[in-house]
Design an enzyme around this catalytic site. Structure first.
Site, mmCIF file in Angstrom:
data_model
loop_
_atom_site.group_PDB
_atom_site.id
_atom_site.type_symbol
_atom_site.label_atom_id
_atom_site.label_comp_id
_atom_site.label_asym_id
_atom_site.label_seq_id
_atom_site.Cartn_x
_atom_site.Cartn_y
_atom_site.Cartn_z
ATOM 1 N N SER A 1 -72.864 56.533 68.317
ATOM 2 C CA SER A 1 -72.768 57.986 68.146
ATOM 3 C C SER A 1 -71.726 58.369 67.117
ATOM 4 O O SER A 1 -70.573 57.935 67.185
ATOM 5 C CB SER A 1 -72.368 58.643 69.473
ATOM 6 O OG SER A 1 -73.464 58.850 70.292
ATOM 7 N N HIS B 1 -70.665 65.377 70.942
ATOM 8 C CA HIS B 1 -70.666 64.846 72.304
ATOM 9 C C HIS B 1 -69.736 63.646 72.474
ATOM 10 O O HIS B 1 -69.442 63.251 73.598
ATOM 11 C CB HIS B 1 -72.099 64.504 72.748
ATOM 12 C CG HIS B 1 -72.703 63.302 72.093
ATOM 13 N ND1 HIS B 1 -73.520 63.375 70.996
ATOM 14 C CD2 HIS B 1 -72.621 61.994 72.401
ATOM 15 C CE1 HIS B 1 -73.927 62.169 70.655
ATOM 16 N NE2 HIS B 1 -73.392 61.311 71.499
ATOM 17 N N ASP C 1 -74.312 69.148 67.017
ATOM 18 C CA ASP C 1 -73.716 67.901 67.515
ATOM 19 C C ASP C 1 -72.790 67.277 66.471
ATOM 20 O O ASP C 1 -72.783 66.057 66.283
ATOM 21 C CB ASP C 1 -74.797 66.908 67.940
ATOM 22 C CG ASP C 1 -74.239 65.809 68.849
ATOM 23 O OD1 ASP C 1 -73.169 66.027 69.446
ATOM 24 O OD2 ASP C 1 -74.861 64.731 68.939
#
Length: 463
Positions: free
Chosen positions: A203, A100, A130
């Site tokens: 992230s 993402h 992911d």
């Protein structure tokens, strides 16, 4: 006073010193910025991100991916930006991050700890796990050491390095809170849960153990505000590296496929199937022509082990199947009619799309009056069975649900009863006879075809 000083000294000695770990590994952690041209967007600093859950979910504002579009001031339609983290996994320039972080990006810039920047190529990206793999044109880079999350113990210290809110090389630490967590809408990742402070910008950053080895990739948080609330989730590194190897070799990821719809087993269902405690994965549907059907799996089977690994709950099965090589044989221990049997299944490749089972209103007139479960049934027509993709002579529709055990268990009008207490049902009269003949106090498993798919519920026969 002396005793207090001694106590503080002992406590300080028992806490880990992360300084050497950070000095050795921080140079291999990178900052990732992306630019997407020609689309409306928001800068990630202004908002918490979007939830991967459906809009009408009561938990829709809780699980957040870190760097998706937020609620802040709008940027011009020409471009949008986001920031994230990543880490170098090989000295020749391969970088691991989250899917993402780079999803939809037209430009990806990787900045090293020495302030050098490189435009990165996205080698491949996998939404289900992911995980994304990047490549920069550089040599002799510092790289992390890859560990194994399976060796982690609950309560062990772990450390994260990343760029929360753009603050590069930020270090936070905590402990492993749980392992093998299954999150809503996430089927193939057994997440590592920690209390390490993770925020937007972390992230794709690494999660280290005390040996200085990467054991996870920070990916999601549980939050009501979009910020850290003590619940962080990381993708296990062995799963991430499996994805990386496939992306490097093939440019895409294949996953193992069994071909069953499963559900968890609660205390009542465990009693109805003769299990001493809730465990395993209950098979609610077997897909036609799937590996499961070819191996002889049946609806109502309880899968207890997969390749000798005990299944404490149903969420453990999808990651195990998904990471099994396509074409490989797997051994299943299955509970069927109170007896354990062993089946061998050859794992196939997960199809791109899963078909949904339609649910149509009933037009059949033949019905049975309310029974001691509080249900009124009607017969399915041949056309309805065809629409529902049911075998001939199977299925009885629920027309009415009155107060009683069935209503308490969530049975609704329009549900189709496929099986009760291990017996397939084909007609309202047959189903009524089975219910009438069941002894009071017995817990029976009812297999229902609901709009979202088949599901077992446990009902206790009343007096």
């Amino acid at each position: 006073m002396a005793l207090f000083s001694l106590s503080c000294a002992v406590q300080a000695q028992s806490l880990p010193d992360f300084t050497q770990l950070v000095e050795q590994n921080a140079p291999a952690v990178v900052n990732i910025s992306t630019v997407s041209h020609g689309r409306q967007g928001y800068h990630q600093f202004h908002g918490p991100g979007k939830s991967p859950l459906p809009e009408n979910s009561p938990f829709g504002d809780l699980f957040r991916r870190f760097l998706e579009e937020g609620q802040g001031p709008e940027r011009p339609p020409e471009e949008s930006e986001s920031l994230g983290s990543g880490f170098i996994i090989s000295t020749d320039g391969y970088v691991l991050t989250n899917h993402h972080v780079v999803d939809g990006a037209d430009e990806v810039i990787v900045r090293l700890s020495n302030r050098k920047s490189y435009e990165a190529k996205v080698v491949g990206s996998d939404e289900a796990s992911d995980i994304a793999l990047l490549k920069i044109d550089a040599e002799n880079l510092p790289a992390v050491r890859i560990g194994n999350s399976k060796d982690l113990k609950i309560g062990a210290w772990v450390l994260a390095i990343g760029s929360p809110f753009g603050f590069e090389a930020t270090v936070t630490a905590g402990i492993v809170s749980a392992k093998g967590r299954s999150l809503p809408s996430e089927n193939y990742v057994p997440y590592i849960q920690t209390d390490v402070a993770i925020n937007p910008g972390n992230s794709g950053g690494p999660l280290f153990d005390l040996n200085g080895e990467v054991v996870g990739v920070n990916s999601q948080i549980f939050s009501r505000s979009g910020g850290f609330m003590g619940l962080s989730f990381a993708v296990p590194i062995e799963l991430a590296m499996n994805v990386v190897e496939q992306l490097r070799k093939d440019g895409h990821v294949t996953r193992g496929y069994l071909g069953v719809l499963i559900q968890d087993i609660d205390r009542n269902l465990a009693e109805s199937f003769g299990l001493p405690r809730p465990q395993g994965a209950l098979v609610a549907r077997v897909v036609k022509d799937s590996p499961a059907e070819k191996a002889g799996l049946q609806v109502g089977d309880v899968i207890l082990t997969f390749n000798q690994q005990l299944l404490h709950d149903s969420t453990q099965l999808p990651p195990l199947v998904g990471t099994t090589a396509v074409g490989e044989d797997a051994k299943l221990t299955v509970l069927r009619n109170g007896k354990e049997i062993t089946l061998t299944v050859r794992i196939a490749e997960l199809p791109a799309d899963d078909a949904e089972i339609p649910s149509e209103p009933s037009t059949a007139a033949d019905s049975v009056k309310s029974n001691k479960l509080g249900l009124v049934f009607s017969e399915l027509s041949a056309e309805e069975r065809k629409q529902l993709e049911l075998p001939a002579e199977q299925g009885v529709r629920v027309e009415e649900v009155h107060e009683g055990p069935a209503a308490d268990a969530g049975v609704q009008p329009g549900d189709v009863v496929l099986m009760i207490d291990g017996q397939k049902v084909s007609h309202p009269t047959q189903l009524e006879q089975i219910i009438s003949g069941a002894p009071a106090g017995k817990t029976v498993a009812l297999l229902l075809l609901k709009q979202q798919g088949p599901v077992f519920v446990a009902l206790r026969i009343p007096e």
